[in-house]
Every structure is written in C-alpha cells, then in structure tokens.
Design an enzyme around this catalytic site. Structure first.
Site, PDB file in Angstrom:
ATOM      1  N   HIS A 271      -7.719  -5.742   0.090  1.00 30.75           N
ATOM      2  CA  HIS A 271      -6.451  -5.035   0.265  1.00 30.75           C
ATOM      3  C   HIS A 271      -5.726  -5.586   1.500  1.00 30.75           C
ATOM      4  O   HIS A 271      -6.170  -5.366   2.635  1.00 30.75           O
ATOM      5  CB  HIS A 271      -6.808  -3.561   0.450  1.00 30.75           C
TER       6      HIS A 271
ATOM      7  N   SER B  11       0.820  -1.206   0.000  1.00 30.88           N
ATOM      8  CA  SER B  11       0.000   0.000   0.000  1.00 30.88           C
ATOM      9  C   SER B  11       0.862   1.268   0.000  1.00 30.88           C
ATOM     10  O   SER B  11       1.751   1.386  -0.833  1.00 30.88           O
ATOM     11  CB  SER B  11      -0.928  -0.078   1.214  1.00 30.88           C
TER      12      SER B  11
END
Ligand code: GCU
Length: 427
Positions: free
Chosen positions: A403, A261
C-alpha cells in the site's frame, strides 16, 4: 471421477493466480449503475443526468454526508513565489487560503509547483497530502506549517493529536509518493495541501476543522446525514480548484485530482460532486472508495466505522455488518466520474483495499462511460501484476508491492493524463 489431462493440468497450474480466481465473491449483486432505484432502466444518455443525481443524493445521505452549499468568504493570499525553485526546474508558489475572517479559524496552505519551462497554461495534478507540504519534496523553501501530531507527553494509548510545527528533518519524507520532478518533467504542475489543514483526522476533530465554520451553534447535534471528515476533505479539494482557476499559469480545464487511500476515497467523492475535476486517479482507495463494499475480501464496513468513525456520516453506521443493504456501491461512485477519464490502481499486497474489488468496480462502471460515448474499460479478467489495462477513458493496474504510491504508479498516471489531455486539446 474427473481426471486432469496433462495438458489441462499444465494450463491450470500455470495460469496466473489472479486469473484463476473468479472475481465476484460478493455478498449480493451491487446496484446496477444503469438502473434507477425504482428498477427502471437508464436506456439513453439523456436519462443519465437523472440517475446521476439520484446516485449523488444516495451517497450524500447515506455514505459521506451532505456537503453544505453555503459559500464561505474564501480569500487567497500568495505568500511567496520563487521562480527558481528545484534548481530552476520549477516556479514554487505558496498560497494561504482563508475560509473565515474569524481569528484562529482553519486556513489551508497550497504548495504549487509549475514547470519553469512552461510557455502557457499547464495541466495540473491536485491532491491532498498526509504529512505536510514539507514532506512532498526536500526543497528547503517549503514553509514548515503546523501539523496534527501525537503529543509526545501524552500516554501512548492516547488518540489526541495536537497542532505542532513540522520539523525540518521531515522535509522530503514523502517525496517518493509525490515524484515532483517527474511530474514537472512531463509538463504538469502539482498543487498539494496538508489534509489536516482542512480537517484533523481523528474522532472528535470536527471543532478544529472547516466543518466548524458551517455550524449554526457550536453545540448543534449532528444530523444523521451531516458531512464527515471525507466530505470536508473533498470540499477542501474544491477550494484548491477555486484557487487554481484564478492562476493564469494553470489550465483550468485540465485539473486532474489524485488521492491515495483515504484521500483516494476523498478524491473520488470530490470529483463526483465537482465537475471541474476533468480527470481522476484513485490510488488504492479501497472500501469507501473504488472497492466494492459487497465484496467479501478486504476491509469491512464494520472496520471502517469502528476504527474511523469520523470519516463517514452517521447514517453509514447502520450498514455495519450489512454491506448488502447499502443503497449504492463503489461501481456507482466510479460511474459518477463519467464521462471524464478515470484511473484506478491497486497494489498486490494491499489486501485491505481488495485489489480485485477495485478492478471489478471499474468493470461494472464501464457501461456508463460507453453510454456517454466514451470507450469502455475493455478488460474483464483481473490482469497480471504490472500490466496496465483499459482504454483512454478507464485505466487500471495492480502493481507489485504494498500500500503506497510509487514512481511506477506516477508513470502510469502521467501517461494516462498526458494522452487524455492531449486528445482534449485536439477536440
Ligand atoms: C486504513 C483504512 C483504509 C484506508 C487506509 C489509509 O488502512 O482501513 O480504509 O484507505 O487506512 O487511508 O491509509
């Protein structure tokens, strides 16, 4: 009238969803990696270093900010070594890195696991963590360091974080994202640092991080191309590499840098600038990382600049609403990794990161790897989920799920890095 034949309809209906979607969906074409800003082509590998320098300058002046070149008086202190950590699986070292003799100056704490079975220097995965070293494993020997956490007495709307000692019950909370035993079993060491040791992740956090150590005066106004938080975290990754180069247990030619990320954006920018990183893994780094700014799906530059104004340099804010005006794009960031092996991964439900944008960025970076004599990506169609594609130098997968970093992701990274480092030895 167009009439679908039964066979055509069947073929169309049963194509995987991704294969039906044409990837581009771009506001404009991203700048080509093999073309100078003045439009001249980069026609040989000998010309690449000039184009590379041009791309780095653009990212530094317009996106992440300039990384200072001044060296700080960095010192390393091995606080503890346990040769029997994790039930004898690993040697655990904890190292404090001081950047300045000034009392109260930021310091970072490296947690290093080395496979106990190693008979010589080993390759290493290096990466920053979000929630403290103690969260990486339930190993009770990991020091409980200070973290930047929301102040329980502050109003719920407050964004102010304060430095608080990690709680014992946070041990191992991010263990599934780090897979320490799996990494060790494959013969790799793991070095990690809490990213907040380098720079806290909030707007206005700069006075508490390493950037404060470079200021001429504490009241200096930042220049439009001064570095920001991602730049500072990337600088910290290089300081971890400085330590690893001094540790005889580590093979300094086999340092893989990984980031998830925002820390994936960071890993890419660190490896773009620091060639000691010999392999890079971008896990769902999204826009500002592996994913193309010019793709319409996914996060916008406006979102990045509004919600995380401290990540990028001030100059980057001029591109809010204008992705077509950024003089670079993610394909150029990936091209800066060449000829070193690069793995980019996405998750199906991570729409913010725009999986197809991450994939297409690799497609567009591939010619640079080929120009430098490495195998190209080979893939052009967005793959089905859980079907890794690519070559020895460029890997990609999109896995099912959200995610995150999972055991599935690590299995792919370990396979890719093992193969890359084994062939490096053979050369
Ligand atoms: C947000 C942000 C992303 C970033 C992610 C993360 O979702 O919009 O750009 O990658 O946070 O770091 O977790």
């Amino acid at each position: 009238m167009f009439k679908l034949t039964a066979a055509l309809a069947a073929a169309f209906l049963f194509l995987p969803a991704a294969a039906q979607s044409p990837i581009p969906d771009l506001v404009s074409a991203p700048p080509a990696a093999l073309q100078f800003a003045n439009g001249r082509p980069v026609s040989s590998s000998a010309a690449w270093p000039r184009r590379r320098a041009e791309i780095i300058r653009l990212f530094a002046s317009k996106v992440y900010g300039q990384t200072p070149t001044r060296r700080l008086p960095v010192t390393f202190h091995v606080d503890s070594t346990d040769p029997h950590a994790l039930n004898g699986l690993a040697i655990r070292k904890q190292i404090t890195v001081s950047f300045s003799p000034r009392p109260g100056a930021p310091r970072m704490h490296i947690l290093l696991y080395i496979p106990a079975s190693a008979s010589g220097p080993v390759p290493v995965f290096e990466g920053l963590n979000f929630t403290g070293n103690q969260s990486v494993s339930s190993d009770p020997g990991i020091d409980l360091g200070p973290l930047w956490l929301r102040d329980p007495s502050a109003p719920p709307t407050s964004h102010t974080l304060t430095r608080q000692t990690a709680s014992a019950d946070s041990r191992g909370r991010a263990a599934s994202q780090w897979q320490v035993e799996k990494i060790l079993a494959r013969g790799f060491a793991l070095a990690t640092v809490y990213y907040g040791d380098i720079e806290p992740d909030f707007d206005g956090g700069a006075p508490f991080g390493v950037r404060s150590l470079f200021l001429k005066s504490p009241h200096a106004t930042p220049a439009p191309d001064d570095w920001a938080a991602i730049g500072a975290w990337a600088w910290g990754l290089s300081r971890i590499a400085d330590y690893l180069a001094t540790d005889p247990a580590i093979d300094p030619h086999k340092i893989a840098v990984i980031g998830h990320s925002r820390l994936g954006k960071t890993a890419l920018w660190a490896a773009a600038q620091d060639l000691r990183f010999s392999l890079v893994v971008s896990n769902e780094s999204g826009k500002g990382g592996a994913s193309l700014y010019r793709r319409i799906p996914g996060e916008t530059i406006e979102h990045l600049n509004t919600v995380f104004p401290h990540w990028f340099c001030t100059n980057f804010h001029q591109y809010t609403g204008h992705p077509d005006r950024v003089p670079v794009d993610a394909n150029l960031l990936l091209a800066l990794i060449a000829p070193r092996p690069l793995y980019v991964a996405s998750a199906e439900d991570d729409h913010t990161s725009d999986p197809a944008g991450e994939f297409y960025s690799v497609v567009l970076a591939s010619p640079v790897f080929e120009l430098l004599g490495k195998p190209g990506f080979g893939a052009t169609a967005f793959p089905p989920v859980n079907h890794p594609v690519g070559s020895a130098s460029l890997g990609y997968h999109v896995r099912t799920g959200k995610h995150d970093v999972t055991a599935y992701d690590w299995d792919r990274y370990l396979d890719f890095a093992s193969a890359a480092f084994a062939s490096a030895k053979a050369q």
